[in-house]
Design a protein around this motif. Structure first.
Motif, PDB file in Angstrom:
ATOM      1  N   GLU A 445       0.818  -1.209   0.000  1.00  0.00           N
ATOM      2  CA  GLU A 445       0.000   0.000   0.000  1.00  0.00           C
ATOM      3  C   GLU A 445       0.852   1.259   0.000  1.00  0.00           C
ATOM      4  O   GLU A 445       0.515   2.252  -0.653  1.00  0.00           O
ATOM      5  CB  GLU A 445      -0.946  -0.029   1.202  1.00  0.00           C
ATOM      6  N   MET A 446       1.976   1.226   0.730  1.00  0.00           N
ATOM      7  CA  MET A 446       2.885   2.366   0.694  1.00  0.00           C
ATOM      8  C   MET A 446       3.428   2.581  -0.715  1.00  0.00           C
ATOM      9  O   MET A 446       3.475   3.703  -1.225  1.00  0.00           O
ATOM     10  CB  MET A 446       4.024   2.144   1.693  1.00  0.00           C
ATOM     11  N   MET A 447       3.828   1.490  -1.369  1.00  0.00           N
ATOM     12  CA  MET A 447       4.370   1.585  -2.716  1.00  0.00           C
ATOM     13  C   MET A 447       3.326   2.141  -3.686  1.00  0.00           C
ATOM     14  O   MET A 447       3.625   2.984  -4.537  1.00  0.00           O
ATOM     15  CB  MET A 447       4.850   0.224  -3.181  1.00  0.00           C
ATOM     16  N   LEU A 448       2.076   1.676  -3.565  1.00  0.00           N
ATOM     17  CA  LEU A 448       1.021   2.148  -4.452  1.00  0.00           C
ATOM     18  C   LEU A 448       0.792   3.652  -4.291  1.00  0.00           C
ATOM     19  O   LEU A 448       0.540   4.361  -5.271  1.00  0.00           O
ATOM     20  CB  LEU A 448      -0.273   1.379  -4.186  1.00  0.00           C
ATOM     21  N   LYS A 449       0.881   4.138  -3.069  1.00  0.00           N
ATOM     22  CA  LYS A 449       0.711   5.574  -2.844  1.00  0.00           C
ATOM     23  C   LYS A 449       1.820   6.371  -3.536  1.00  0.00           C
ATOM     24  O   LYS A 449       1.572   7.428  -4.121  1.00  0.00           O
ATOM     25  CB  LYS A 449       0.690   5.869  -1.346  1.00  0.00           C
ATOM     26  N   VAL A 450       3.051   5.854  -3.446  1.00  0.00           N
ATOM     27  CA  VAL A 450       4.159   6.533  -4.120  1.00  0.00           C
ATOM     28  C   VAL A 450       3.963   6.503  -5.630  1.00  0.00           C
ATOM     29  O   VAL A 450       4.152   7.512  -6.327  1.00  0.00           O
ATOM     30  CB  VAL A 450       5.497   5.877  -3.732  1.00  0.00           C
ATOM     31  N   LEU A 451       3.571   5.355  -6.163  1.00  0.00           N
ATOM     32  CA  LEU A 451       3.335   5.245  -7.605  1.00  0.00           C
ATOM     33  C   LEU A 451       2.180   6.138  -8.042  1.00  0.00           C
ATOM     34  O   LEU A 451       2.175   6.663  -9.159  1.00  0.00           O
ATOM     35  CB  LEU A 451       3.035   3.793  -7.974  1.00  0.00           C
ATOM     36  N   ASP A 452       1.200   6.309  -7.181  1.00  0.00           N
ATOM     37  CA  ASP A 452       0.069   7.186  -7.478  1.00  0.00           C
ATOM     38  C   ASP A 452       0.548   8.616  -7.650  1.00  0.00           C
ATOM     39  O   ASP A 452       0.220   9.300  -8.634  1.00  0.00           O
ATOM     40  CB  ASP A 452      -0.950   7.079  -6.339  1.00  0.00           C
ATOM     41  N   VAL A 453       1.351   9.083  -6.710  1.00  0.00           N
ATOM     42  CA  VAL A 453       1.864  10.448  -6.789  1.00  0.00           C
ATOM     43  C   VAL A 453       2.781  10.617  -7.999  1.00  0.00           C
ATOM     44  O   VAL A 453       2.804  11.652  -8.646  1.00  0.00           O
ATOM     45  CB  VAL A 453       2.588  10.823  -5.487  1.00  0.00           C
ATOM     46  N   ASP A 454       3.535   9.553  -8.313  1.00  0.00           N
ATOM     47  CA  ASP A 454       4.428   9.597  -9.475  1.00  0.00           C
ATOM     48  C   ASP A 454       3.679   9.508 -10.799  1.00  0.00           C
ATOM     49  O   ASP A 454       4.291   9.650 -11.869  1.00  0.00           O
ATOM     50  CB  ASP A 454       5.451   8.456  -9.402  1.00  0.00           C
ATOM     51  N   GLY A 455       2.376   9.234 -10.745  1.00  0.00           N
ATOM     52  CA  GLY A 455       1.569   9.204 -11.959  1.00  0.00           C
ATOM     53  C   GLY A 455       1.499   7.875 -12.663  1.00  0.00           C
ATOM     54  O   GLY A 455       0.913   7.772 -13.746  1.00  0.00           O
ATOM     55  N   ALA A 456       2.072   6.809 -12.063  1.00  0.00           N
ATOM     56  CA  ALA A 456       2.070   5.499 -12.719  1.00  0.00           C
ATOM     57  C   ALA A 456       0.786   4.730 -12.467  1.00  0.00           C
ATOM     58  O   ALA A 456       0.359   3.919 -13.296  1.00  0.00           O
ATOM     59  CB  ALA A 456       3.268   4.671 -12.251  1.00  0.00           C
ATOM     60  N   VAL A 457       0.164   4.949 -11.290  1.00  0.00           N
ATOM     61  CA  VAL A 457      -1.114   4.316 -10.977  1.00  0.00           C
ATOM     62  C   VAL A 457      -2.033   5.385 -10.409  1.00  0.00           C
ATOM     63  O   VAL A 457      -1.607   6.490 -10.079  1.00  0.00           O
ATOM     64  CB  VAL A 457      -0.950   3.152  -9.958  1.00  0.00           C
ATOM     65  N   LYS A 458      -3.297   5.002 -10.282  1.00  0.00           N
ATOM     66  CA  LYS A 458      -4.270   5.935  -9.743  1.00  0.00           C
ATOM     67  C   LYS A 458      -5.235   5.176  -8.845  1.00  0.00           C
ATOM     68  O   LYS A 458      -5.699   4.085  -9.200  1.00  0.00           O
ATOM     69  CB  LYS A 458      -5.055   6.625 -10.864  1.00  0.00           C
ATOM     70  N   ARG A 459      -5.495   5.752  -7.674  1.00  0.00           N
ATOM     71  CA  ARG A 459      -6.478   5.143  -6.791  1.00  0.00           C
ATOM     72  C   ARG A 459      -7.875   5.563  -7.236  1.00  0.00           C
ATOM     73  O   ARG A 459      -8.149   6.751  -7.399  1.00  0.00           O
ATOM     74  CB  ARG A 459      -6.238   5.576  -5.344  1.00  0.00           C
ATOM     75  N   VAL A 460      -8.740   4.596  -7.429  1.00  0.00           N
ATOM     76  CA  VAL A 460     -10.098   4.838  -7.878  1.00  0.00           C
ATOM     77  C   VAL A 460     -11.042   4.041  -6.985  1.00  0.00           C
ATOM     78  O   VAL A 460     -10.604   3.245  -6.144  1.00  0.00           O
ATOM     79  CB  VAL A 460     -10.289   4.414  -9.353  1.00  0.00           C
ATOM     80  N   LYS A 461     -12.330   4.253  -7.176  1.00  0.00           N
ATOM     81  CA  LYS A 461     -13.286   3.455  -6.419  1.00  0.00           C
ATOM     82  C   LYS A 461     -13.129   1.994  -6.822  1.00  0.00           C
ATOM     83  O   LYS A 461     -13.150   1.657  -7.989  1.00  0.00           O
ATOM     84  CB  LYS A 461     -14.706   3.943  -6.697  1.00  0.00           C
ATOM     85  N   GLY A 462     -12.966   1.174  -5.826  1.00  0.00           N
ATOM     86  CA  GLY A 462     -12.767  -0.246  -6.096  1.00  0.00           C
ATOM     87  C   GLY A 462     -11.323  -0.689  -6.062  1.00  0.00           C
ATOM     88  O   GLY A 462     -11.043  -1.876  -6.187  1.00  0.00           O
ATOM     89  N   GLY A 463     -10.378   0.269  -5.898  1.00  0.00           N
ATOM     90  CA  GLY A 463      -8.983  -0.150  -5.800  1.00  0.00           C
ATOM     91  C   GLY A 463      -8.024   0.752  -6.544  1.00  0.00           C
ATOM     92  O   GLY A 463      -8.098   1.977  -6.452  1.00  0.00           O
ATOM     93  N   TRP A 464      -7.153   0.138  -7.328  1.00  0.00           N
ATOM     94  CA  TRP A 464      -6.082   0.850  -8.035  1.00  0.00           C
ATOM     95  C   TRP A 464      -6.099   0.467  -9.508  1.00  0.00           C
ATOM     96  O   TRP A 464      -6.470  -0.650  -9.861  1.00  0.00           O
ATOM     97  CB  TRP A 464      -4.723   0.489  -7.448  1.00  0.00           C
ATOM     98  N   GLU A 465      -5.686   1.394 -10.370  1.00  0.00           N
ATOM     99  CA  GLU A 465      -5.588   1.094 -11.793  1.00  0.00           C
ATOM    100  C   GLU A 465      -4.322   1.724 -12.368  1.00  0.00           C
ATOM    101  O   GLU A 465      -3.802   2.719 -11.843  1.00  0.00           O
ATOM    102  CB  GLU A 465      -6.811   1.602 -12.549  1.00  0.00           C
ATOM    103  N   SER A 466      -3.823   1.142 -13.427  1.00  0.00           N
ATOM    104  CA  SER A 466      -2.644   1.665 -14.096  1.00  0.00           C
ATOM    105  C   SER A 466      -3.026   2.858 -14.955  1.00  0.00           C
ATOM    106  O   SER A 466      -4.092   2.874 -15.581  1.00  0.00           O
ATOM    107  CB  SER A 466      -2.006   0.580 -14.957  1.00  0.00           C
TER     108      SER A 466
END
Length: 748
Positions: A445-466
Motif C-alpha cells: 500500500e505504501m508503494m502504491l501511494k508513491v506510484l500514485d503520486v508519481d503518476g504510474a497508478v491511480k487510486r479509484v473506487k474499487g482499488g487501483w488502476e494503471s
C-alpha cells in the motif's frame, strides 16, 4: 518586543468567540472584498489584535518572523516555509493570516494536518479567536456532507483535512478542486512529511505538490514544521516553488529560527536490563510532579509497560496504533486534565499533541532518528519553566531499527510486478494484488501511494488502476535515502554516548542557524543542569522482574481466508468454518516485548544454532500450560515439523507431551518436494499459498484414525502470520480432530 506565549496556543485561557474573524462583522463571501488596510503599520496592528484574541492575552505581540510570514502571505500572496521550534507560535501565523484574509473577502483556509489530535487542538484554538473551523477526516465521515454545505455557504473559515484525504478518490477528484479554487490560504502543517529525507515521510503528503501546482494564481501557501534540517528544508522549499504561473512570484520565503528549548533538561541513563529500566521509571514517576509521556518503540512494549505501572498503582494508559480513534481522544483529554500520570505511547502520539504544562518525556528505548527524538521531546515544557526529558536506551533498539528499516521502498522487480498486474487485470484492490506480488500489505500500500503520486497508478473506487504512463525506478535516489536513514541511526547512537551538551548536539543535527560553536545549554546531564536517580531500589527491580517473569500471551486464531486465493491455485475463500478454526492459543511471549521476549530474541537470533529448548524456557512453557486449562485437557500433542529448527520443535513438543502425560501423536510437515523453508517476508495471501501447498499430515494410519473426536495441542516454535497454525489445524480437523489448541514459544 514581547512574543506570544511559549506554546502555539494557550488552552488555559478562553475568549468568547466573536461574530467573525478579525472584525466585528462576519466574513464576507469571496469576491466582495473590504478595502485593504493602507500601510504596513496598520496591517501589523490589525494582525496583533487578531493574535491577542487568539491567545487571550492583552500583552501578546508578534515575533518578527511571525510578522514577516503574515505580511508575505497577506500583502504579497507569497509562499512561505516556517521552520521554528515547537512552541514558537507557528499556528498563530496561519490563524492570524486567516483572520486578515477573510476580513478582505478571501475564501477559507485549507490546512493539511497529519493527526487528529492536532486538528482537535487547532479547532479549539480557532474558536477562541472567533475563527470557524471544521475538519474532514476518517473519524467524522458522517459529518462530511454537512461540512461541505457549510463551506459552500461561507460558514467555515478554516478546513482541516488529513493527508490521507488527498488520496481519497471522491475527495481528491470532486471536493478538493472546488476547495482549492476558492481557497484564501493553503497551509501544509508538519511539512517535513513532504520530504522523503524527513524522519516521518508519508507518501500521501507527496500529493501536496500536485495540489500546489494546480492552485489558481494568487493563493498564498504556508508550510510549517519544527523538525527539518537543512536538507529537508531545501527539499520542501523546492517543492513549494511549483507554481506553473509565469506571472506569480515563485520564490519561497524561508524563515528558520533557533531550536533551543530553554525549558528542557535532557538526560540519558544506561541501565542494565529491562526490569531495571521499568523499576527506574516507576520511581521517577512517583518522584516527579506533573504528568507526561512515556514513549516506547513498539506496541507490545507500550502495552506491557503500561500494564506493569498500573499494577504498581500508577495511573497510566497505553496509547498506540492499535488504540481506537475514539479512545485516543478520551486518553488525550485525560492527560491534558491530569487524570493520568502519563500516557505510555508509541509514535502514534506525536505531532500535534499540545499540552503546554507537560512536565516530562521519557523514552524507553531510543528512536532511530535524533530528528524524530527532538520532535517527540518537544511536546514537553511548552508552557512551564522546566521539563525533564530522559532517554533510557535498550540493547534491543538496533534490532527494532533494523526491522523498520526493512520496510523501505521495494525492489524494482516487485514494483514492475505490481504495474504488470494492474496493466493485465485492470482495476484491482490491494487484497487482489497481494496474490500477484510478494510484498506485505503495508509495503504494497505504501508503494502504491508513491506510484500514485508519481503518476504510474491511480487510486479509484474499487482499488487501483494503471495510468499507462511510463515510470522509472530511481534506484540511486532510494539508495541515498537509505544511507541517510542509516546515518541518522549512527547519529542517535552518538547522542547517547556523547559527553558534550545534549541540546547543542540536537540543535547541530537539525542545522540550527543560531547555534554558536562551543555552546552549552547548562541544563542537561552533561552540563550539570539535571540530576537523575541513577539506579532504582533492589525491591522495585525485583517487583518489575517478577511481573515480567509471568509468561504467556494469547495467540488469536485466523478466522478468514485472504481474497483471491484461487488465483494462486489454492481453493480457500471466505470465512474459515468454526469447526476448522484453531482455538485461541498461547505463546510464551511476543518477540518485540519485555521480559521473556529477551531470551526468546536470543533463541531466534540468526546465529543461534538449533538445539534443545533452554531450561529456563522449558519452565516458562510449563507455567503457560499450567495457567491455561484448555491446554492441559487435550488428548494428544502434534508438532509442526521444522526444517530450520527440527531439534528445538521436536524437543518442545515431546517434552510437553511427557509433562501432560499425553501421547505424542506425530507431526504436520512439508512434503518432500517442499523441504526448503517457506518465505516469511511476503504478504498474507502468498504466505498462505506457500503454507497450503507445502504442509501435509505426517501421521501413521492408526494415528489418523484416532484423531476423530480428539482435542490436540498443536506445537510450533514461532508464529508470525498465523497461517501455518491455521492450515495445520485444518488438516487435523479434516481428519476428525476437535478443539485444536496452538502452543508456540514466540509470537512475532
Amino acid at each position: 518586543m514581547v512574543g506570544p506565549p511559549e506554546q502555539d496556543h494557550d488552552p488555559r485561557t478562553e475568549t468568547a468567540p466573536g461574530p467573525g474573524v478579525g472584525a466585528s462583522a462576519p466574513p464576507l463571501p469571496r469576491g466582495t472584498a473590504r478595502p485593504v488596510v493602507g500601510d504596513e503599520e496598520d496591517l501589523r496592528e490589525e494582525a496583533e489584535a487578531a493574535l491577542r484574541r487568539l491567545v487571550g492575552r492583552d500583552d501578546a505581540r508578534l515575533r518578527d518572523d511571525q510578522w514577516r510570514a503574515i505580511d508575505a502571505l497577506v500583502s504579497e500572496h507569497r509562499r512561505a516555509l516556517v521552520v521554528q521550534r515547537t512552541g514558537w507560535g507557528k499556528s498563530a501565523v496561519y490563524f492570524v493570516s486567516t483572520a486578515l484574509l477573510r476580513a478582505r473577502g478571501a475564501g477559507p483556509t485549507i490546512i493539511v494536518s497529519p493527526l487528529l489530535a492536532l486538528m482537535r487542538d487547532q479547532i479549539a484554538a480557532a474558536g477562541r479567536a472567533g475563527i470557524r473551523a471544521a475538519t474532514i477526516n476518517s473519524a467524522n465521515v458522517t459529518e462530511w456532507d454537512e461540512i461541505h454545505a457549510r463551506i459552500s455557504a461561507g460558514e467555515v473559515d478554516v478546513l482541516l483535512c488529513s493527508p490521507e484525504r488527498l488520496n481519497n478518490p471522491g475527495f481528491r477528484d470532486e471536493v478538493l478542486p472546488r476547495l482549492a479554487a476558492d481557497a484564501g490560504l493553503v497551509v501544509v502543517d508538519e511539512a517535513h512529511c513532504v520530504s522523503d529525507w524527513g524522519h516521518d515521510f508519508r507518501p500521501d503528503y507527496r500529493r501536496i505538490r500536485t495540489l500546489l501546482a494546480e492552485l489558481p494564481v494568487g493563493i498564498p501557501v504556508l508550510a510549517t514544521t519544527a523538525t527539518a534540517n537543512a536538507r529537508v528544508t531545501a527539499d520542501v522549499a523546492e517543492q513549494l516553488e511549483t507554481t506553473g504561473h509565469e506571472d506569480a512570484r515563485s520564490d519561497v520565503l524561508v524563515l528558520r529560527g533557533g531550536l533551543d528549548r530553554e525549558s528542557l533538561h535532557l538526560g540519558v541513563l544506561r541501565l542494565g536490563d529491562q526490569p531495571t529500566r521499568v523499576a527506574w521509571l516507576l520511581e521517577f514517576l512517583a518522584a516527579t510532579d506533573g504528568s507526561g509521556i512515556v514513549y516506547c518503540l513498539t506496541v507490545s512494549v507500550a502495552e506491557q509497560v503500561a500494564a506493569q505501572l498500573r499494577e504498581a498503582g500508577v495511573a497510566v494508559a497505553a496509547y498506540t496504533g492499535r488504540t481506537d480513534p475514539t479512545e485516543r481522544e478520551s486518553l488525550e483529554a485525560d492527560l491534558k486534565e491530569n487524570r493520568v500520570k502519563a500516557l505510555v505511547a508509541t509514535s502514534a502520539l506525536g505531532m500535534g499533541f499540545d499540552k503546554p504544562d507537560l512536565a516530562f518525556v521519557v523514552h524507553m528505548g531510543a528512536p532511530s532518528s535524533p530528528i524524530a527524538y527532538y520532535q517527540q521531546v518537544g511536546r514537553a515544557g511548552r508552557g512551564v519553566d522546566e521539563a525533564v526529558v530522559v532517554l533510557l536506551p535498550g540493547e534491543e533498539d538496533a534490532r527494532i531499527w533494523e526491522y523498520f528499516g526493512s520496510l523501505a521502498f521495494p525492489e524494482e522487480r516487485q514494483v514492475r510486478a505490481t504495474l504488470d498486474a494492474l496493466e493485465r487485470g485492470g482495476t484491482q484492490s490491494a487484497q487482489l494484488l497481494e496474490t500477484q506480488v510478494d510484498l506485505t500489505r503495508s509495503r504494497l500500500e505504501m508503494m502504491l501511494k508513491v506510484l500514485d503520486v508519481d503518476g504510474a497508478v491511480k487510486r479509484v473506487k474499487g482499488g487501483w488502476e494503471s495510468t499507462g504512463a511510463g515510470w522509472t525506478y530511481d534506484a540511486e535516489r532510494y539508495a541515498r535515502v537509505e544511507q541517510a536513514r542509516l546515518a541518522e541511526q549512527r547519529t542517535m547512537v552518538d547522542y547517547v554516548s556523547t559527553d558534550g551538551c545534549r541540546m547543542a548536539f540536537l540543535r547541530a543535527t537539525l542545522d540550527d542557524p543560531e547555534l554558536e560553536a562551543g555552546t552549552r545549554c547548562g541544563r542537561c546531564d552533561n552540563c550539570g543542569g539535571v540530576t537523575l536517580p541513577s539506579a532504582p531500589t533492589r525491591e522495585h527491580v525485583a517487583q518489575a522482574r517478577k511481573a515480567m517473569d509471568v509468561p504467556g500471551v494469547v495467540v488469536e486464531p485466523r478466522r478468514m481466508w485472504p481474497s483471491g486465493m484461487p488465483g494462486l491455485g489454492v481453493e480457500l475463500k471466505g470465512k474459515i468454518p468454526p469447526a476448522e478454526q484453531a482455538r485461541p492459543g498461547r505463546a510464551v511471549a511476543r518477540l518485540d516485548g519485555l521480559g521473556w521476549s529477551q531470551p526468546l530474541r536470543e533463541l531466534f537470533a540468526p546465529g543461534t544454532p538449533d538445539g534443545e529448548v533452554p531450561v529456563h524456557l522449558r519452565k516458562a512453557a510449563v507455567q503457560v500450560l499450567d495457567a491455561w486449562p484448555e491446554g492441559t485437557t487435550v488428548d494428544g500433542v502434534v508438532a509442526i515439523r521444522s526444517t530450520t529448527r527440527p531439534e528445538l520443535v521436536s524437543h518442545l513438543a515431546q517434552g510437553l507431551a511427557r509433562y501432560l502425560g499425553k501421547p505424542f501423536v506425530g507431526t504436520v510437515g512439508p512434503s518432500p518436494e517442499h523441504e526448503a523453508p517457506g518465505r516469511h517476508d511476503v504478504n498474507s495471501a502468498m504466505r498462505l499459498a506457500g503454507v497450503a501447498q507445502r504442509l501435509t499430515l505426517e501421521l501413521s494410519p492408526a494415528a489418523r484414525t484416532g484423531l476423530a473426536g480428539r482435542s490436540i495441542l498443536l506445537v510450533d516454535d514461532l508464529t508470525a502470520s498465523g497461517w501455518t497454525l491455521a492450515v495445520a489445524t485444518r488438516l487435523l480437523t479434516e481428519h476428525g480432530a476437535t478443539g485444536v489448541q496452538p502452543f508456540v514459544l514466540a509470537q512475532r
